[in-house]
Design a protein around this motif. Structure first.
Motif, short mmCIF file in Angstrom:
data_model
loop_
_atom_site.label_atom_id
_atom_site.label_comp_id
_atom_site.label_asym_id
_atom_site.label_seq_id
_atom_site.Cartn_x
_atom_site.Cartn_y
_atom_site.Cartn_z
N ALA A 103 -0.76 6.83 4.02
CA ALA A 103 -0.89 5.53 3.37
C ALA A 103 -0.67 4.40 4.38
O ALA A 103 -1.40 3.40 4.39
N PHE A 104 0.34 4.56 5.23
CA PHE A 104 0.60 3.56 6.28
C PHE A 104 -0.57 3.49 7.26
O PHE A 104 -1.02 2.39 7.64
N LEU A 105 -1.08 4.64 7.68
CA LEU A 105 -2.20 4.68 8.62
C LEU A 105 -3.44 4.05 8.02
O LEU A 105 -4.16 3.28 8.70
N SER A 144 0.83 -1.21 0.00
CA SER A 144 0.00 0.00 0.00
C SER A 144 0.87 1.25 0.00
O SER A 144 0.65 2.18 -0.79
N VAL A 145 1.85 1.29 0.88
CA VAL A 145 2.72 2.46 0.97
C VAL A 145 3.54 2.62 -0.31
O VAL A 145 3.73 3.74 -0.81
N VAL A 155 -7.27 -0.53 7.85
CA VAL A 155 -8.09 -1.40 7.01
C VAL A 155 -7.74 -2.87 7.20
O VAL A 155 -8.61 -3.74 7.11
N TYR A 156 -6.49 -3.16 7.48
CA TYR A 156 -6.01 -4.54 7.51
C TYR A 156 -6.83 -5.47 8.43
O TYR A 156 -7.19 -6.57 8.01
N PRO A 157 -7.14 -5.09 9.67
CA PRO A 157 -7.87 -6.03 10.53
C PRO A 157 -9.30 -6.31 10.06
O PRO A 157 -9.88 -7.33 10.44
N PHE A 158 -9.87 -5.39 9.27
CA PHE A 158 -11.27 -5.51 8.87
C PHE A 158 -11.32 -5.98 7.41
O PHE A 158 -11.13 -5.20 6.48
N TYR A 162 4.78 15.07 0.83
CA TYR A 162 5.04 13.69 0.42
C TYR A 162 5.34 12.80 1.62
O TYR A 162 5.03 11.61 1.60
N THR A 163 5.90 13.37 2.67
CA THR A 163 6.03 12.61 3.91
C THR A 163 4.67 12.31 4.50
O THR A 163 4.41 11.20 5.00
N GLN A 164 3.77 13.29 4.44
CA GLN A 164 2.40 13.06 4.91
C GLN A 164 1.72 11.96 4.08
O GLN A 164 0.95 11.16 4.62
#
Length: 785
Positions: free
Chosen positions: A407-409, A188-189, A414-417, A400-402
């Protein structure tokens, strides 16, 4: 204190007697067991002194950190897309100046009548090029949409597959969960970062939705590089990356921009040179590009056309409607033939004919009111974040750091759901129909969690330097909220004869929040086309109308807000001007520095005007009385001057220079004169280079004679040449004129409705001033702040 010293010395002597080595640790340990007979006030004083020392030591570092965080961006240093020089260098054009050229000429029509039906059809398509271009635009837009959807589906499947692979395998136990999480988040990132890099290094204009820019362009403003092929390439690839990366953004707005770029690039083909030279036709095709962009993404041609009209235009010319609709239908048909969902129903529902009771209309109305209020709240939060990103340098310079952090957040949330990793289209299908995975562990908590997380992630994702729309995320949030209300009512009336269709509430909720954010009534039509059913016609219409009205009370639409924050030039509705100067008239707003061509103007006068100004057209006035007669475009004047200069050079080469050769003591004098002689005779003394100065009297005499010849040549009157039949097509014999007493609100209406580029001010039939669209837009922008 003396007693304490004595006790310490005794302790040291005892340790020496026992042959123990005395070190600092022993002393510290001893002191830790000793109770000091010091007063309480003195202890507090010592502690206070130590705290002050620590504070004085750390304060410079904390001060630097605080100053770094709160450092503000200098005015107009960065804009919303993190580009320098935010004051856009733009031009304006007259959208309807040559609208009379849209149809076939009389000669072309007579030529068609003399042909048979097949040749007539062929020639009509070639001459009336808009038909052919609309078909090509619809087909190409649909094919690109299908290709982008295939890439998105493939990348989403690859991302989900890598995550589930490690969860289902056993060879990596007990770290399978960690590997699964890292691969899912890492992909994703990586995809989102790749999208940001593409935008930054290929075309920064590809960032954002694109709808605000198109609204500005369709109002008659030329924004450089926004419709270039580099923008198309960057926006297409970057949109695939960020959507596949799972960011909470939509692709409807960016794809509208993509299709508009396709339309603009098609007009550059040689076969469409007639359209390229006609700004009115060109803008009609850009409007059609906006329509086909929505219709191919949603598969909703009717709603797509209406949506594009609402979000990109202030006033719409109805004769453009058929072109937009024709192009949208072509695109939607290709999407359907390509195996994609749409045109009939993208999110198929099967609600019964009597799927709601009349008392439920009150609930639907409350959903509409809530959607309008939440939509206005959503717009204000986005606006606040945009201003923060623009104001504070730490946010403006780390966009771009944001992007990487968000993207990580997003991937982590989303991953657990598992229900949120299957793609936007599948999520909406579940919300409208069977919830599926959403029922575990609890459907209510899942829907509430999805609403909150999706809302937060969407808000912080908008404004990032990537292609990002907002329609799909907002649509999903509204659907989840409506479904939650429907599930609660279904649980309340579960043991009664009242049948509550929770999916219907999801449809109404999606329409309400989308209308509350975008302020588009066409949302209702889009919902009907997406679901393929009209059972909830009245509830959807009630919710959309109420949401739009309530939202307008609290804020402007999301697209208008972003357009204003990007500082894009456009003509807002008169009601959006906070302090309209109603008492001001044209004579107070006009520019009195007049540039014109009269009957006495020479070729030299015209050449100076072209060098000193950059206007697209120039008025022609009578010498006596300053009566405005006509308007000639810049291209024609440049052709006239170039032609006259070419004639002069030809005469010099063939006749005059032969007479000058005997005056020169060197044969190369004339050649050097011809090489260095400037266009403007007033600069003749600088025409000869420093290394080629003419010393001999004969050479100077040759220079003087050549100067006099050119001066005489360019002192001729240019007006007869302007009136020649060759340039009549470049002259507007009826330029738009308004009296000097015209009030501000009428001037605003004329510029908005007629798409004027310039209005000439007359007083007692005399030309006294001018108001350009550019100057008027700057004034309106100041009044709108």
């Amino acid at each position: 204190m003396d007693n304490l010293t004595q006790r310490v010395n005794t302790h040291i002597l005892e340790n020496k007697d026992n042959d123990n080595h005395v070190n600092d640790n022993d002393t510290v340990q001893y002191f830790s067991n000793v109770t000091f007979p010091v007063e309480k006030e003195k202890v507090e004083s010592n502690i206070s002194i130590n705290y002050k020392k620590i504070k004085s030591f750390c304060s410079p570092y904390f001060g630097k950190i605080y100053n770094k965080i709160t450092e503000k961006v200098e005015e107009e240093e960065f804009d919303i897309n993190n580009k320098k020089n935010v004051k856009y260098q733009y031009d304006s054009i007259d959208v309807f100046a040559n609208i009379q050229k849209e149809s076939l000429t009389f000669e072309e029509a007579n030529e068609l009548k003399q042909k048979n039906i097949f040749k007539r059809l062929y020639l009509y398509i070639i001459m009336e090029q808009s038909w052919l271009l609309l078909v090509i635009l619809g087909i190409s837009s649909a094919l690109i949409a299908i290709l982008m959807e295939w890439f998105n589906s493939s990348l989403l499947y690859a991302r989900e597959y890598t995550g589930t692979y490690f969860r289902q395998t056993e060879w990596c136990d007990p770290f399978c969960g960690v590997f699964s999480f890292l691969t899912f988040v890492g992909l994703s990132v990586l995809l989102c970062t790749l999208g940001g890099i593409i935008v930054r290094y290929i075309s920064p204009q590809a960032a954002g939705s694109g709808l605000p820019e198109m609204k500005s362009i369709l109002s008659g403003v030329v924004l450089p590089r926004y419709l270039s092929y580099r923008t198309f390439l960057a926006k297409t690839i970057a949109l695939i990356c960020v959507v596949s990366g799972g960011l909470s953004i939509g692709k409807e707005g960016p794809y509208v921009h993509i299709c508009s770029v396709i339309a603009n690039q098609l007009t550059k083909m040689n076969i469409f040179k007639k359209i390229r030279s006609n700004d009115a036709l060109k803008f009609q095709l850009l409007s059609a590009g906006c329509a086909v962009g929505v219709s191919t993404v949603f598969g909703a041609p009717i709603g797509g056309v209406l949506f594009s009209i609402e979000v990109t235009t202030t006033y719409f010319v109805m004769q453009n409607l058929w072109k937009s609709f024709f192009c949208a239908v072509c695109g939607a048909l290709i999407v359907k033939l390509g195996g994609q969902q749409g045109l009939i129903a993208m999110f198929s529902t099967s609600f019964e004919s009597n799927s709601y009771h009349y008392w439920e209309l009150i609930v639907f109305a409350l959903i509409g009111i809530t959607g309008g209020y939440l939509g206005a709240w959503f717009v204000k939060i986005v606006l606040k974040l945009v201003r923060l990103r623009r104001t504070y340098k730490i946010l403006a310079t780390t966009r771009y750091t944001q992007l990487i952090i968000i993207a990580f957040l997003t991937a982590t949330c989303v991953y657990p759901f598992q229900g949120m990793t299957i793609g936007d289209r599948s999520i909406i299908d579940n919300l409208f129909g069977d919830l599926g995975q959403w029922t575990e562990p609890n459907r209510y908590s899942n829907l509430l969690f999805f609403m909150i997380i999706k809302f937060v992630l969407t808000v912080i994702s908008l404004g990032l330097p990537i292609p990002c729309g907002l329609y799909t995320p907002v649509f999903m949030i509204g659907a989840a909220g409506g479904r939650l209300i429907g599930e609660i009512l279904h649980a309340i009336f579960q043991n009664t004869s009242v049948n509550i269709v929770a999916g219907g509430y999801a449809v109404v909720g999606a329409a309400a929040l989308s209308a509350g954010v975008t302020r588009t009534l066409s949302t209702a039509v889009i919902v009907f086309e997406l679901t393929g059913q009209l059972q909830h016609l009245i509830p959807v219409l009630v919710a959309v109308v109420l949401a739009t009205g309530i939202g307008n009370v609290f804020s402007r639409s999301s697209y208008d807000t972003l357009l204003e924050q990007k500082r894009l030039p456009y003509m807002p509705p008169y009601g959006n001007i906070k302090t309209p100067p109603d008492r001001k008239t044209a004579v107070e707003l006009m520019n009195e520095d007049l540039v014109y061509i009269s009957e006495k103007s020479t070729y030299h006068d015209v050449s100076q005007i072209l060098e000193e100004t950059s206007f697209t057209s120039y008025p022609i006035v009578e010498s006596e009385g300053m009566i405005l007669k006509s308007l000639i475009n810049r291209t024609a004047l440049e052709e006239i001057i170039d032609k006259h200069d070419l004639n002069f050079k030809h005469d010099v080469d063939s006749q005059i220079m032969q007479d000058l050769y005997h005056l020169s003591s060197r044969d190369d004098t004339v050649q050097r004169l011809k090489k260095h002689y400037r266009f403007d005779p007033s600069q003749r003394r600088q025409s000869v280079g420093e290394n080629d100065m003419l010393d001999d009297e004969d050479d100077i005499h040759a220079e003087e004679k050549l100067y006099n010849i050119r001066l005489e040549y360019f002192d001729e009157i240019v007006y007869p040449e302007i009136l020649s039949p060759e340039y009549q097509s470049n002259i507007d014999s009826s330029p738009f004129q308004i009296p000097s007493t015209t009030p501000f609100h009428k001037i605003h209406f004329m510029f908005s409705m007629l798409g004027l580029n310039v209005a000439f001010i007359t007083q007692n039939s005399s030309f006294v001033g001018v108001i350009t669209k550019k100057s008027f837009l700057d004034l309106v922008a100041q009044l709108t702040k």
